[in-house]
Motif scaffolding. Structure first.
Motif, PDB file in Angstrom:
ATOM      1  N   GLU A 143     -50.777   4.803 115.810  1.00 43.86           N
ATOM      2  CA  GLU A 143     -50.491   4.316 114.712  1.00 43.86           C
ATOM      3  C   GLU A 143     -51.735   5.517 113.864  1.00 43.86           C
ATOM      4  O   GLU A 143     -51.415   5.440 112.875  1.00 43.86           O
ATOM      5  N   LYS A 190     -50.807   7.189 110.373  1.00 43.69           N
ATOM      6  CA  LYS A 190     -51.786   6.846 109.366  1.00 43.69           C
ATOM      7  C   LYS A 190     -52.255   7.857 108.202  1.00 43.69           C
ATOM      8  O   LYS A 190     -52.126   8.474 107.405  1.00 43.69           O
ATOM      9  N   ASN A 191     -52.570   8.979 109.159  1.00 45.83           N
ATOM     10  CA  ASN A 191     -53.566  10.020 108.145  1.00 45.83           C
ATOM     11  C   ASN A 191     -52.560  11.880 109.101  1.00 45.83           C
ATOM     12  O   ASN A 191     -53.341  12.935 108.933  1.00 45.83           O
TER      13      ASN A 191
END
Length: 483
Positions: free
Chosen positions: A247, A251-252
């Motif tokens: 996750e 996201k990054n």
């Protein structure tokens, strides 16, 4: 009948203002009586008291009560005793809801009975006083919220009570029939995310390998805070949750991996305490790993840590807050312990631009001016810029610096053929040497690097003041030092 002030004087009937004065011995107040009345400050009838009760993992907390300002119509030579009581009159609640378009509920009878008020005095010669009415703490649990979308909201009518007087008075005492009741509104809620971390939820903890040894490791120190003070000490700690690695990467836009099991098993996590009566921990939750184990790593890792709290009543909560510790193992040639700038500064006029991003190669000659006007401007207010220069010949690089007002940090790379590159290191976290005799500063390397091409990738601060002044949003010097 309509309540008005009436003053009979000199045979005339006058409609008067609220001040009760006149030349006749006969005076009437707003209730149509000659009594000296005690009443609630009208402001506190127009704006009732509001109380918050919060249901937390540690229990139910809040103060239900009010400090009611009292008024006496006239100063008196006697002390006037006044108290208050919760009024269990549903008609008062219904009337209030109808007038204010609310849906407040009257609490249960045992709650109303637990609203206690001590008698107070309006002292002789004065016209003001305060009476406090407060719910017994043992009944605060009655306002526990189950966390539903609309927690119940309550209203408690509070009426003042005349308890007598001592001393002589020229008037009889009594209560105003219109201004004798105010309201305590109780709003209930269940605390979501009651405990949270203080500060950034992403922490960088790097391992740096240099020609003279490996430094750094894995460490973090994170304070925690509660929404309100609670009874008893509360403990907060972290639990490793590697299911969140994917996750985080998604996201990054990163490609971190989870730490190896031998490193995870060597981690030490020391809890933090929020002491009773406080909202924030004095010390943080500490995360550490023996350096000799962390420094064996190679690559890039992320350590997801989920906050877990335990309260004095035994309740344990898996909180929503996640802290990510990123561990990048870097190789750098930058020497933070250097005391002077070695070598000789090269001549920027002998360099040529191979490629550039957010910089115009045609304007590179702006750096040729050997004064304060030297400038290679950035093209746009962006977060990044980059360039590659050809030194014209193979040289031995020992120190470097790129002067500019909007740069946050930059990473330097070197190459001998313009195709194969090796990182020298990022300036972030490193210390430059400042030469007071020349007003120059530079990052010094452990040893000379033989190279012909140098590449720089820069991170820019888009909030810098310098963007408002065109010539300042630029590289103002390109300093390479050679042996």
């Amino acid at each position: 009948m309509k309540k008005i002030n009436i003053i009979i004087t000199c045979g005339m009937l006058l409609l008067a203002a609220p001040a009760l004065t006149g030349c006749s011995e006969e005076k009437y107040d707003v209730d149509g009586t000659n009594d000296n009345l005690v009443f609630v400050s009208p402001k506190e009838i127009r704006a009732p008291f509001e109380c918050e009760v919060m249901t937390t993992p540690a229990g139910v907390f809040g103060r239900v009560g009010a400090d009611i300002n009292l008024r006496l119509q006239y100063p008196s030579t006697a002390n006037v005793h006044v108290s208050a009581r919760a009024n269990a009159d549903q008609q008062l609640v219904s009337k209030y809801n109808a007038e204010h378009e609310t849906e407040y509920q009257l609490p249960s009878a045992d709650v109303l009975q637990a609203m206690k008020a001590a008698s107070t005095n309006i002292e002789a010669g004065k016209t003001t006083g305060i009476v406090s009415v407060v719910l017994d703490e043992s009944k605060i649990e009655s306002f526990r919220s189950d966390g539903s979308e609309e927690s119940p909201q309550y209203i408690i009518p509070v009426s003042i009570v005349y308890d007598g007087s001592d001393g002589k008075s020229d008037r009889k005492f009594g209560l105003s029939s219109e201004y004798n009741t105010t309201y305590v509104i109780v709003k209930t809620s269940k605390a979501d995310d009651f405990t949270s971390v203080v500060g950034s939820k992403t922490i960088s903890s790097n391992v740096v390998k240099t020609p003279v040894g490996t430094f750094g490791g894995i460490s973090a120190n994170v304070k925690i805070k509660n929404l309100i003070p609670v009874t008893g000490d509360m403990q907060g700690t972290f639990v490793v949750d590697n299911s969140l690695v994917g996750e985080y990467n998604s996201k990054n836009n990163t490609s971190y991996t989870s730490l190896p099991e031998e490193v995870l098993s060597a981690l030490t996590i020391t809890p933090a305490i929020v002491k009773e009566g406080n909202t924030e921990s004095e010390d943080g939750i500490k995360v550490s790993c023996p350096d000799e184990i962390a420094q064996q790593l190679g690559g890039a890792y992320v350590l997801p840590l989920r906050l877990k709290t335990t309260f004095a009543n035994g309740n344990a909560v898996d909180e929503d807050d996640i802290v990510y510790v990123t561990i990048d193992v870097k190789e750098t040639l930058i020497n933070d312990n250097a005391t002077s700038i070695p070598g000789t500064k090269g001549n920027v006029k002998t360099y040529s631009v191979v490629s550039a991003e957010n910089l115009d190669p045609e304007e590179f000659s702006g750096l040729f001016s050997d004064d304060w006007n030297a400038s290679w401007p950035f093209l746009e207010k962006k977060e990044t810029a980059a360039f590659t220069v050809d030194l014209g010949a193979e040289k031995n690089l020992v120190a470097f610096n790129i002067d500019n007002y909007v740069g946050k940090e930059y990473t330097l790379y070197f190459s001998n053929d313009g195709n194969t590159w090796k990182e020298i290191g990022s300036t972030e976290g490193h210390t430059a040497v400042y030469d007071r005799s020349t007003w120059e500063q530079a990052y010094v390397m452990y040893g000379a690097v033989k190279c012909r091409y140098i590449k720089a990738k820069m991170k820019l601060d888009t909030n810098s003041w310098a963007w408002s002044y065109g010539s300042y949003a630029a590289i103002s010097a390109l300093n390479f030092y050679f042996k």
